[in-house]
Design a protein around this motif. Sequence first.
Motif, short mmCIF file in Angstrom:
data_model
loop_
_atom_site.label_atom_id
_atom_site.label_comp_id
_atom_site.label_asym_id
_atom_site.label_seq_id
_atom_site.Cartn_x
_atom_site.Cartn_y
_atom_site.Cartn_z
N ALA A 27 28.10 16.01 -14.30
CA ALA A 27 26.69 16.15 -14.66
C ALA A 27 26.02 14.80 -14.88
O ALA A 27 24.80 14.69 -14.74
CB ALA A 27 26.55 17.00 -15.92
N PHE A 86 30.35 17.51 -9.05
CA PHE A 86 29.99 16.21 -8.47
C PHE A 86 30.91 15.13 -9.00
O PHE A 86 30.61 13.95 -8.91
CB PHE A 86 28.53 15.86 -8.79
CG PHE A 86 27.54 16.82 -8.18
CD1 PHE A 86 27.40 16.90 -6.81
CD2 PHE A 86 26.76 17.63 -8.98
CE1 PHE A 86 26.50 17.78 -6.25
CE2 PHE A 86 25.85 18.50 -8.44
CZ PHE A 86 25.71 18.59 -7.06
N LEU A 164 25.86 8.77 2.33
CA LEU A 164 25.00 7.95 1.48
C LEU A 164 24.01 8.70 0.56
O LEU A 164 22.96 9.16 1.02
CB LEU A 164 24.21 7.06 2.44
CG LEU A 164 23.49 5.84 1.95
CD1 LEU A 164 24.47 4.87 1.31
CD2 LEU A 164 22.80 5.16 3.13
N ILE A 165 24.37 8.83 -0.72
CA ILE A 165 23.49 9.53 -1.67
C ILE A 165 22.60 8.49 -2.35
O ILE A 165 23.08 7.45 -2.80
CB ILE A 165 24.32 10.25 -2.76
CG1 ILE A 165 25.33 11.21 -2.13
CG2 ILE A 165 23.41 11.02 -3.71
CD1 ILE A 165 26.34 11.76 -3.13
N ARG A 175 23.65 3.84 -6.90
CA ARG A 175 24.09 2.44 -6.93
C ARG A 175 24.35 1.92 -5.53
O ARG A 175 25.21 1.09 -5.34
CB ARG A 175 25.35 2.30 -7.79
CG ARG A 175 25.07 2.41 -9.28
CD ARG A 175 26.35 2.45 -10.04
NE ARG A 175 27.23 3.44 -9.44
CZ ARG A 175 28.00 4.26 -10.13
NH1 ARG A 175 28.05 4.18 -11.42
NH2 ARG A 175 28.77 5.15 -9.52
N1 LIG Z 1 27.54 7.69 -4.18
C1 LIG Z 1 27.59 8.04 -2.90
O1 LIG Z 1 26.86 7.50 -2.04
C2 LIG Z 1 28.50 9.15 -2.46
C3 LIG Z 1 28.65 9.37 -1.09
C4 LIG Z 1 29.44 10.45 -0.68
C5 LIG Z 1 30.02 11.29 -1.62
N2 LIG Z 1 29.87 11.03 -2.95
C6 LIG Z 1 30.44 11.99 -3.90
O2 LIG Z 1 29.34 12.57 -4.60
C7 LIG Z 1 29.70 12.84 -5.96
C8 LIG Z 1 28.76 12.05 -6.89
O3 LIG Z 1 28.91 10.69 -6.59
P1 LIG Z 1 28.49 9.54 -7.63
O4 LIG Z 1 28.75 8.24 -6.92
O5 LIG Z 1 27.11 9.82 -8.12
O6 LIG Z 1 29.49 9.76 -8.86
P2 LIG Z 1 31.02 9.31 -9.10
O7 LIG Z 1 31.03 7.95 -9.66
O8 LIG Z 1 31.84 9.57 -7.87
O9 LIG Z 1 31.47 10.39 -10.23
C9 LIG Z 1 31.12 10.20 -11.55
C10 LIG Z 1 31.04 11.55 -12.25
O10 LIG Z 1 32.31 12.15 -12.32
C11 LIG Z 1 32.62 12.44 -13.67
N3 LIG Z 1 34.03 12.19 -13.93
C12 LIG Z 1 34.76 11.15 -13.46
N4 LIG Z 1 36.04 11.24 -13.95
C13 LIG Z 1 36.07 12.33 -14.74
C14 LIG Z 1 37.10 12.93 -15.53
N5 LIG Z 1 38.32 12.42 -15.60
N6 LIG Z 1 36.80 14.05 -16.22
C15 LIG Z 1 35.57 14.58 -16.17
N7 LIG Z 1 34.55 14.06 -15.43
C16 LIG Z 1 34.81 12.95 -14.74
C17 LIG Z 1 31.78 11.45 -14.47
O11 LIG Z 1 31.57 12.01 -15.76
P3 LIG Z 1 31.63 11.19 -17.12
O12 LIG Z 1 31.91 9.73 -16.77
O13 LIG Z 1 30.29 11.39 -17.73
O14 LIG Z 1 32.71 11.82 -17.90
C18 LIG Z 1 30.50 11.39 -13.66
O15 LIG Z 1 29.64 12.47 -13.96
C19 LIG Z 1 31.17 12.44 -6.08
O16 LIG Z 1 31.95 13.58 -5.83
C20 LIG Z 1 31.35 11.40 -4.97
O17 LIG Z 1 32.69 11.33 -4.51
C21 LIG Z 1 29.14 9.97 -3.39
#
Ligand SMILES: NC(=O)c1ccc[n+]([C@@H]2O[C@H](COP(=O)([O-])OP(=O)(O)OC[C@H]3O[C@@H](n4cnc5c(N)ncnc54)[C@H](OP(=O)(O)O)[C@@H]3O)[C@@H](O)[C@H]2O)c1
Length: 320
Positions: A27, A86, A164-165, A175
Amino acid sequence: MAASTATHAFDPTLTLPGPVPITLFGATTPSGQALIELARGRRLVVAGRRPPLPPAGGGDPPPFLPCDLETSSGEEQPPRGLLVSFAPIWSFAPWLARYASSNPAGFAAVQGVIACSSSSVITKRFAANGFDRDLVQRLRQAEEQLTLTCAAQARPLRILAPTLIYGQAGPLGDRNLSKLRQLLRRLPLLPLPGQGGLRQPIHCRQLAAVALHLADRLPQDGFDPAQPVHLPLGGDDTLAYAVMLRRLQNATELGDAARSCRLLALPPRFFLALAAPLLLLSPKTFEAVLRMGADLAGFTPAHRILGGAPEPFPVLPLAP
Ligand SMILES: NC(=O)c1ccc[n+]([C@@H]2O[C@H](COP(=O)([O-])OP(=O)(O)OC[C@H]3O[C@@H](n4cnc5c(N)ncnc54)[C@H](OP(=O)(O)O)[C@@H]3O)[C@@H](O)[C@H]2O)c1
């Protein structure tokens, strides 16, 4: 899973009739925050290490269920309803497997799973550097584990593999494109390999809307063979890297330093020759620079799932 210390206990109304409740993991990402805002007014519980932020525009944050995916197994206060994640899939998938095996009675209240993976599982498949190859391996193993767990428990599953989000939701911003925007602010000119390859960036609100849309349909068409379980997903616009940067520049306020950075389209071979020393310093960064010329597009556009008009890039709001 530790007992909740938040003011909200785990929602007892989850057993009432109505739309299936959602338990949201990840979240505290822009997409998670966007989903909280889109799901305002419906039954939603946040599970994670950190409590959720209040939705933009006011109102209470959703109820919170403390859950560290690395250490918990869903034994005390089991998440239920539709699980939307997510969080990193390599943490979520093993947790779901532990939950299913250690608490079958709790797991019986799970009605389906929507989990976020990444298009890197496709686009970095043939990477030459070990870091990206490991990433693909971890994503693939997690996707397989999730598929096995859900199949064994007869639960419908959708795996979203977004590219790419970008974008901002409430106080949370991406980021990646925001970093590029900061680079544009700092540099007088930015060399590019020609116009660069194609990109299909997806706004966090679009990703959240797709997750919610699919979650709502999961109880009815979760096992419909016509619906793909694995869904590579992008935004509605496919554009060359240079065009994406130009649109980002144009989306900044008048007078923003990002507007005055000149995009310098170099012949791709000359550009790569300039970048070659990176190969010695960081093969991963060199490959990221190489990828600027690759087409990372061709994914299902969000509007095709949501059914509305295509939204041109960039969808607002953007991270500063
Ligand atoms: N950023 C991109 O461009 C991109 C591209 C393709 C796919 N994705 C995917 O899209 C999703 C969101 O990406 P993002 O980059 O915004 O986030 P992210 O850094 O991949 O994930 C961070 C989130 O995961 C939670 N989390 C991490 N470890 C956890 C644990 N051990 N227990 C519970 N919660 C945990 C964190 O919650 P807390 O730290 O608050 O506990 C936070 O809400 C992810 O699945 C990522 O793989 C991202």
